[in-house]
Design a protein around this motif. Structure first.
Motif, PDB file in Angstrom:
ATOM      1  N   LEU A 274       4.032   6.287  13.204  1.00  0.00           N
ATOM      2  CA  LEU A 274       4.986   6.989  12.495  1.00  0.00           C
ATOM      3  C   LEU A 274       5.228   6.351  11.450  1.00  0.00           C
ATOM      4  O   LEU A 274       5.845   6.648  10.192  1.00  0.00           O
ATOM      5  N   ALA A 275       4.501   5.406  10.686  1.00  0.00           N
ATOM      6  CA  ALA A 275       4.187   5.064   9.085  1.00  0.00           C
ATOM      7  C   ALA A 275       4.135   6.276   8.909  1.00  0.00           C
ATOM      8  O   ALA A 275       4.696   6.533   7.406  1.00  0.00           O
ATOM      9  N   ASP A 276       3.039   6.883   9.136  1.00  0.00           N
ATOM     10  CA  ASP A 276       2.374   8.651   8.260  1.00  0.00           C
ATOM     11  C   ASP A 276       3.638   9.697   8.482  1.00  0.00           C
ATOM     12  O   ASP A 276       3.403  10.196   6.980  1.00  0.00           O
ATOM     13  N   GLY A 277       3.888   9.756   9.544  1.00  0.00           N
ATOM     14  CA  GLY A 277       5.164  10.997   9.794  1.00  0.00           C
ATOM     15  C   GLY A 277       6.314  10.395   8.719  1.00  0.00           C
ATOM     16  O   GLY A 277       6.845  11.291   7.717  1.00  0.00           O
ATOM     17  N   TYR A 278       6.805   9.026   8.744  1.00  0.00           N
ATOM     18  CA  TYR A 278       8.425   8.728   7.775  1.00  0.00           C
ATOM     19  C   TYR A 278       7.691   8.836   6.042  1.00  0.00           C
ATOM     20  O   TYR A 278       8.345   9.347   5.426  1.00  0.00           O
ATOM     21  N   ASN A 279       6.385   8.798   5.925  1.00  0.00           N
ATOM     22  CA  ASN A 279       6.084   8.871   4.752  1.00  0.00           C
ATOM     23  C   ASN A 279       6.089  10.121   3.766  1.00  0.00           C
ATOM     24  O   ASN A 279       5.885  10.219   3.210  1.00  0.00           O
ATOM     25  N   GLN A 280       5.537  10.858   5.077  1.00  0.00           N
ATOM     26  CA  GLN A 280       6.017  12.317   5.170  1.00  0.00           C
ATOM     27  C   GLN A 280       6.856  13.147   4.695  1.00  0.00           C
ATOM     28  O   GLN A 280       7.178  14.375   4.821  1.00  0.00           O
ATOM     29  N   ARG A 281       7.796  12.956   5.186  1.00  0.00           N
ATOM     30  CA  ARG A 281       9.411  13.753   5.044  1.00  0.00           C
ATOM     31  C   ARG A 281       9.216  13.809   3.902  1.00  0.00           C
ATOM     32  O   ARG A 281       9.261  13.245   2.601  1.00  0.00           O
TER      33      ARG A 281
ATOM     34  N   VAL B  40       0.947   0.354   7.366  1.00  0.00           N
ATOM     35  CA  VAL B  40       1.691  -1.184   8.429  1.00  0.00           C
ATOM     36  C   VAL B  40       3.006  -0.047   8.728  1.00  0.00           C
ATOM     37  O   VAL B  40       3.834   0.647   7.376  1.00  0.00           O
ATOM     38  N   MET B  41       3.627  -0.081   9.311  1.00  0.00           N
ATOM     39  CA  MET B  41       5.136  -0.191   9.826  1.00  0.00           C
ATOM     40  C   MET B  41       6.088  -1.152   9.710  1.00  0.00           C
ATOM     41  O   MET B  41       5.830  -1.855  10.736  1.00  0.00           O
ATOM     42  N   VAL B  42       6.641  -1.065   8.931  1.00  0.00           N
ATOM     43  CA  VAL B  42       8.451  -2.123   8.757  1.00  0.00           C
ATOM     44  C   VAL B  42       9.574  -1.780   8.663  1.00  0.00           C
ATOM     45  O   VAL B  42      10.195  -0.795   9.035  1.00  0.00           O
ATOM     46  N   ALA B  43       9.811  -2.587  10.100  1.00  0.00           N
ATOM     47  CA  ALA B  43      10.890  -1.352  10.696  1.00  0.00           C
ATOM     48  C   ALA B  43      12.386  -1.711  10.082  1.00  0.00           C
ATOM     49  O   ALA B  43      11.831  -2.920   8.823  1.00  0.00           O
ATOM     50  N   PRO B  44      13.461  -1.195  10.975  1.00  0.00           N
ATOM     51  CA  PRO B  44      14.423  -1.601  10.261  1.00  0.00           C
ATOM     52  C   PRO B  44      15.029  -3.222  10.894  1.00  0.00           C
ATOM     53  O   PRO B  44      14.380  -3.840  12.055  1.00  0.00           O
ATOM     54  N   TYR B  45      16.161  -3.910   9.695  1.00  0.00           N
ATOM     55  CA  TYR B  45      16.131  -4.858   9.129  1.00  0.00           C
ATOM     56  C   TYR B  45      14.977  -6.103   9.763  1.00  0.00           C
ATOM     57  O   TYR B  45      15.606  -7.503  10.206  1.00  0.00           O
ATOM     58  N   ALA B  46      13.880  -5.573  10.113  1.00  0.00           N
ATOM     59  CA  ALA B  46      12.665  -6.743   9.307  1.00  0.00           C
ATOM     60  C   ALA B  46      12.790  -7.361   7.909  1.00  0.00           C
ATOM     61  O   ALA B  46      13.081  -7.118   7.426  1.00  0.00           O
ATOM     62  N   SER B  47      12.149  -8.753   8.399  1.00  0.00           N
ATOM     63  CA  SER B  47      12.584  -9.394   6.282  1.00  0.00           C
ATOM     64  C   SER B  47      11.081 -10.169   6.451  1.00  0.00           C
ATOM     65  O   SER B  47      10.963 -11.295   7.630  1.00  0.00           O
ATOM     66  N   VAL B  48      10.835 -10.126   5.809  1.00  0.00           N
ATOM     67  CA  VAL B  48       9.750 -10.585   4.822  1.00  0.00           C
ATOM     68  C   VAL B  48       9.955 -10.988   3.904  1.00  0.00           C
ATOM     69  O   VAL B  48       9.565 -10.707   2.617  1.00  0.00           O
ATOM     70  N   ARG B  49       9.467 -12.078   3.881  1.00  0.00           N
ATOM     71  CA  ARG B  49      10.569 -13.294   2.688  1.00  0.00           C
ATOM     72  C   ARG B  49       9.446 -14.125   1.848  1.00  0.00           C
ATOM     73  O   ARG B  49       9.275 -14.762   2.367  1.00  0.00           O
TER      74      ARG B  49
ATOM     75  N   SER C 165       1.014  -1.408   0.053  1.00  0.00           N
ATOM     76  CA  SER C 165      -0.221  -0.042   0.352  1.00  0.00           C
ATOM     77  C   SER C 165       0.514   1.405   0.028  1.00  0.00           C
ATOM     78  O   SER C 165       1.901   1.889   0.228  1.00  0.00           O
ATOM     79  N   GLU C 166       0.876   2.474  -0.351  1.00  0.00           N
ATOM     80  CA  GLU C 166       1.089   4.149  -0.808  1.00  0.00           C
ATOM     81  C   GLU C 166       1.165   3.682   0.652  1.00  0.00           C
ATOM     82  O   GLU C 166       2.373   4.640   0.922  1.00  0.00           O
ATOM     83  N   THR C 167       0.236   3.944   1.263  1.00  0.00           N
ATOM     84  CA  THR C 167       0.107   4.905   3.114  1.00  0.00           C
ATOM     85  C   THR C 167       1.253   3.760   3.788  1.00  0.00           C
ATOM     86  O   THR C 167       1.635   4.507   5.155  1.00  0.00           O
ATOM     87  N   ALA C 168       1.116   2.663   3.468  1.00  0.00           N
ATOM     88  CA  ALA C 168       2.499   1.635   3.860  1.00  0.00           C
ATOM     89  C   ALA C 168       4.497   2.187   4.216  1.00  0.00           C
ATOM     90  O   ALA C 168       4.058   3.149   3.058  1.00  0.00           O
ATOM     91  N   TYR C 169       5.001   2.231   5.177  1.00  0.00           N
ATOM     92  CA  TYR C 169       6.345   2.619   5.411  1.00  0.00           C
ATOM     93  C   TYR C 169       6.612   1.205   5.238  1.00  0.00           C
ATOM     94  O   TYR C 169       7.031   0.786   6.277  1.00  0.00           O
ATOM     95  N   ILE C 170       8.169   0.665   4.535  1.00  0.00           N
ATOM     96  CA  ILE C 170       8.782   0.150   4.148  1.00  0.00           C
ATOM     97  C   ILE C 170      10.728   0.969   4.597  1.00  0.00           C
ATOM     98  O   ILE C 170      10.837   1.736   3.143  1.00  0.00           O
TER      99      ILE C 170
END
Length: 206
Positions: free
Chosen positions: A199-206, A44-53, A23-28
């Motif tokens: 946080l997902a919103d905030g990161y996407n707005q930077r 959805v917020m996916v934080a540092p060093y997470a692995s979705v494989r 989604s465009e509103t998620a943050y990876i």
């Protein structure tokens, strides 16, 4: 598409290379990795060093307003054999669709948690730090406290697994305590979800 989000390779068991659907509103985060047959929902917020494989166990779904925190691993066992047939014992079904892993809405996967398919984590669940879920279903509104482990069992709704407890039978899962008024982690997931959506919103707005 950024380098940390990529298609799975073609293999003997999977002739199709898929790019993740995000989604465009998620943050990876740039230091997270999302690969292959993966779909990630809104905010959805996916934080540092997470692995979705999604390259062996297919597909992986992380639904709306959930969070995948630092160093979380989502990966599943092979779901298609070399002849193109589904390996049913390595799949789960939600709303008529087959998955390796299904993560519902408003789920928190806290730091270093591992969910290995086949597995389902239904809505509004808090999966605590360094927990492990495999061949299991976690019912709605449940809590897995840090370092809990659920293998080969289905946790009923509104239950909690105390910190460090290992559940490996349905009898033990059915005997888990119900979440009660005053349970210390009763509202933890609501608070964590709220923070991570922002946080997902905030990161996407930077």
């Amino acid at each position: 598409m950024p380098e940390n989000v990529e298609a799975n390779p073609v293999t003997s068991w999977n002739p199709e290379s898929k790019h993740p659907e995000i989604s465009e509103t998620a943050y990876i985060h740039p230091q997270a990795t999302v690969i292959g047959a993966v779909s990630i929902g809104e905010k959805v917020m996916v934080a540092p060093y997470a692995s979705v494989r999604g390259d062996e166990g297919l597909d992986i779904r992380v639904d709306d307003h959930s969070n995948v925190q630092d160093a979380v691993i989502l990966h599943g066992r092979q779901t298609i054999d070399q002849n193109g047939n589904p390996i049913k014992e390595n799949q789960v079904e939600v709303d008529g669709e087959n998955y390796s892993i299904y993560i519902g809405k408003r789920v928190s996967l806290a730091h270093q948690a591992q969910v290995h398919g086949p597995a389902i984590v239904f809505d509004n669940v808090f999966v605590g730090m360094q927990t492990f879920v495999y061949k299991a279903t976690i019912g709605k509104n449940s809590v897995l406290e840090p370092k809990a482990c659920v293998i080969g069992a289905n946790v009923p709704e509104n239950r909690y697994v105390p910190a460090g407890v290992v559940i490996t039978s349905q009898e033990d899962a059915d005997a888990l305590p119900e979440i009660y008024e005053g349970y210390p982690f009763m509202h933890t997931n609501d608070e964590v979800v709220e923070v991570n959506v922002e946080l997902a919103d905030g990161y996407n707005q930077r």
